[in-house]
Structure formats: C-alpha cells, structure tokens
Design a protein around this motif. Structure first.
Motif, PDB file in Angstrom:
ATOM      1  N   GLN A  10     -31.176   4.345 -13.456  1.00 48.82           N
ATOM      2  CA  GLN A  10     -31.756   5.222 -12.415  1.00 48.82           C
ATOM      3  C   GLN A  10     -31.487   4.886 -10.934  1.00 48.82           C
ATOM      4  O   GLN A  10     -30.829   5.810 -10.165  1.00 48.82           O
ATOM      5  N   TYR A  11     -30.866   3.696 -10.527  1.00 50.75           N
ATOM      6  CA  TYR A  11     -30.193   3.543  -9.341  1.00 50.75           C
ATOM      7  C   TYR A  11     -28.926   3.843  -9.127  1.00 50.75           C
ATOM      8  O   TYR A  11     -28.458   4.557  -8.190  1.00 50.75           O
ATOM      9  N   LEU A  12     -28.036   3.858 -10.446  1.00 49.69           N
ATOM     10  CA  LEU A  12     -26.782   4.558 -10.451  1.00 49.69           C
ATOM     11  C   LEU A  12     -26.807   6.122 -10.246  1.00 49.69           C
ATOM     12  O   LEU A  12     -26.130   6.474  -9.455  1.00 49.69           O
ATOM     13  N   GLN A  13     -27.886   6.607 -11.065  1.00 49.10           N
ATOM     14  CA  GLN A  13     -27.699   8.044 -10.730  1.00 49.10           C
ATOM     15  C   GLN A  13     -28.304   8.743  -9.583  1.00 49.10           C
ATOM     16  O   GLN A  13     -27.833   9.613  -9.048  1.00 49.10           O
ATOM     17  N   SER A  14     -29.272   7.943  -8.959  1.00 50.28           N
ATOM     18  CA  SER A  14     -29.612   8.175  -7.587  1.00 50.28           C
ATOM     19  C   SER A  14     -28.589   7.911  -6.374  1.00 50.28           C
ATOM     20  O   SER A  14     -28.693   8.669  -5.323  1.00 50.28           O
ATOM     21  N   ASN A  15     -27.442   7.696  -6.908  1.00 52.07           N
ATOM     22  CA  ASN A  15     -26.427   7.269  -5.918  1.00 52.07           C
ATOM     23  C   ASN A  15     -25.227   8.137  -6.277  1.00 52.07           C
ATOM     24  O   ASN A  15     -23.967   7.865  -5.955  1.00 52.07           O
ATOM     25  N   GLY A  16     -25.567   9.113  -7.273  1.00 49.56           N
ATOM     26  CA  GLY A  16     -24.251  10.000  -7.628  1.00 49.56           C
ATOM     27  C   GLY A  16     -23.851   9.729  -9.048  1.00 49.56           C
ATOM     28  O   GLY A  16     -22.608  10.720  -9.205  1.00 49.56           O
ATOM     29  N   ASN A  31     -18.546   8.590 -10.948  1.00 50.41           N
ATOM     30  CA  ASN A  31     -19.088   9.660  -9.874  1.00 50.41           C
ATOM     31  C   ASN A  31     -17.673  10.575  -9.422  1.00 50.41           C
ATOM     32  O   ASN A  31     -17.513  10.627  -8.473  1.00 50.41           O
ATOM     33  N   ASP A  32     -17.003  10.449 -10.504  1.00 46.57           N
ATOM     34  CA  ASP A  32     -15.689  11.008 -10.570  1.00 46.57           C
ATOM     35  C   ASP A  32     -14.626  10.447  -9.532  1.00 46.57           C
ATOM     36  O   ASP A  32     -13.324  10.769  -9.771  1.00 46.57           O
ATOM     37  N   GLN A  55     -19.553  -3.097  -8.828  1.00 52.53           N
ATOM     38  CA  GLN A  55     -18.272  -2.416  -9.093  1.00 52.53           C
ATOM     39  C   GLN A  55     -18.453  -1.065  -8.939  1.00 52.53           C
ATOM     40  O   GLN A  55     -17.353  -0.299  -8.596  1.00 52.53           O
ATOM     41  N   ALA A  56     -19.682  -0.511  -8.737  1.00 47.44           N
ATOM     42  CA  ALA A  56     -19.843   0.799  -8.342  1.00 47.44           C
ATOM     43  C   ALA A  56     -19.721   1.165  -6.711  1.00 47.44           C
ATOM     44  O   ALA A  56     -19.821   2.418  -6.373  1.00 47.44           O
ATOM     45  N   GLY A  57     -19.170   0.078  -5.953  1.00 44.04           N
ATOM     46  CA  GLY A  57     -19.458   0.119  -4.671  1.00 44.04           C
ATOM     47  C   GLY A  57     -20.795   0.447  -3.975  1.00 44.04           C
ATOM     48  O   GLY A  57     -21.007   0.779  -2.666  1.00 44.04           O
ATOM     49  N   LEU A  58     -21.815  -0.218  -4.781  1.00 47.09           N
ATOM     50  CA  LEU A  58     -23.106  -0.001  -4.000  1.00 47.09           C
ATOM     51  C   LEU A  58     -23.624  -1.315  -3.696  1.00 47.09           C
ATOM     52  O   LEU A  58     -23.104  -2.459  -4.277  1.00 47.09           O
ATOM     53  N   PRO A  59     -24.763  -1.394  -2.725  1.00 51.92           N
ATOM     54  CA  PRO A  59     -25.296  -2.794  -2.376  1.00 51.92           C
ATOM     55  C   PRO A  59     -26.008  -3.139  -3.663  1.00 51.92           C
ATOM     56  O   PRO A  59     -26.783  -2.376  -4.335  1.00 51.92           O
ATOM     57  N   PRO A  60     -26.005  -4.748  -3.781  1.00 56.54           N
ATOM     58  CA  PRO A  60     -26.891  -5.296  -4.869  1.00 56.54           C
ATOM     59  C   PRO A  60     -28.243  -5.079  -4.605  1.00 56.54           C
ATOM     60  O   PRO A  60     -28.947  -5.062  -3.433  1.00 56.54           O
ATOM     61  N   GLN A  61     -28.957  -4.289  -5.671  1.00 57.90           N
ATOM     62  CA  GLN A  61     -30.241  -3.694  -5.779  1.00 57.90           C
ATOM     63  C   GLN A  61     -31.183  -4.953  -6.417  1.00 57.90           C
ATOM     64  O   GLN A  61     -32.472  -4.886  -6.097  1.00 57.90           O
ATOM     65  N   PHE A  62     -30.784  -5.999  -7.080  1.00 56.79           N
ATOM     66  CA  PHE A  62     -31.796  -6.642  -7.830  1.00 56.79           C
ATOM     67  C   PHE A  62     -31.647  -7.918  -7.729  1.00 56.79           C
ATOM     68  O   PHE A  62     -31.276  -8.821  -7.924  1.00 56.79           O
TER      69      PHE A  62
END
Length: 62
Positions: A10-16, A31-32, A55-62
């Motif tokens: 859900q976190y990945l999908q909310s970020n595209g 995300n292409d 790896q996704a380039g997102l800030p750590p959420q957990f």
C-alpha cells in the motif's frame, strides 16, 4: 518487529508503484523508472521493508 506485506505494498502503491509481474518467489513492482522485487511472504522484517523503501527511492516508513 515485523511488517505486513500488504502495508508495504500500500505504501509503494500510494507513491506511484504498480504490479508489473509475478516472479517465482517475488512480486515485481515498478513506477516505470525503477523495478523493486518484494518477497511473497505474509510478513517481512522491519529492516527488509525499509531497505525495499530505500531501493524505491522513498523514505523509510517502518
């Protein structure tokens, strides 16, 4: 402490990110511009979940 796989997705999908394909042991999200493999287990270790976020380039959420 463990993280539920669906919360990570859900976190990945909310970020595209979206599901590209299913591999033998992983689901591949993209995300292409980046492709991220996510293990197919009910729960993931917190450290592993945060590494996937990195790896996704997102800030750590957990």
């Amino acid at each position: 402490m463990s993280v539920k796989r669906r919360d990570l997705i859900q976190y990945l999908q909310s970020n595209g990110f979206y599901l590209l394909r299913e591999g033998a042991n992983h689901s591949i999200y993209t995300n292409d511009s980046k492709s991220i493999p996510v293990k197919r287990h009910r729960t993931l270790d917190r450290i592993t979940a945060n590494e996937i976020c990195k790896q996704a380039g997102l800030p750590p959420q957990f």
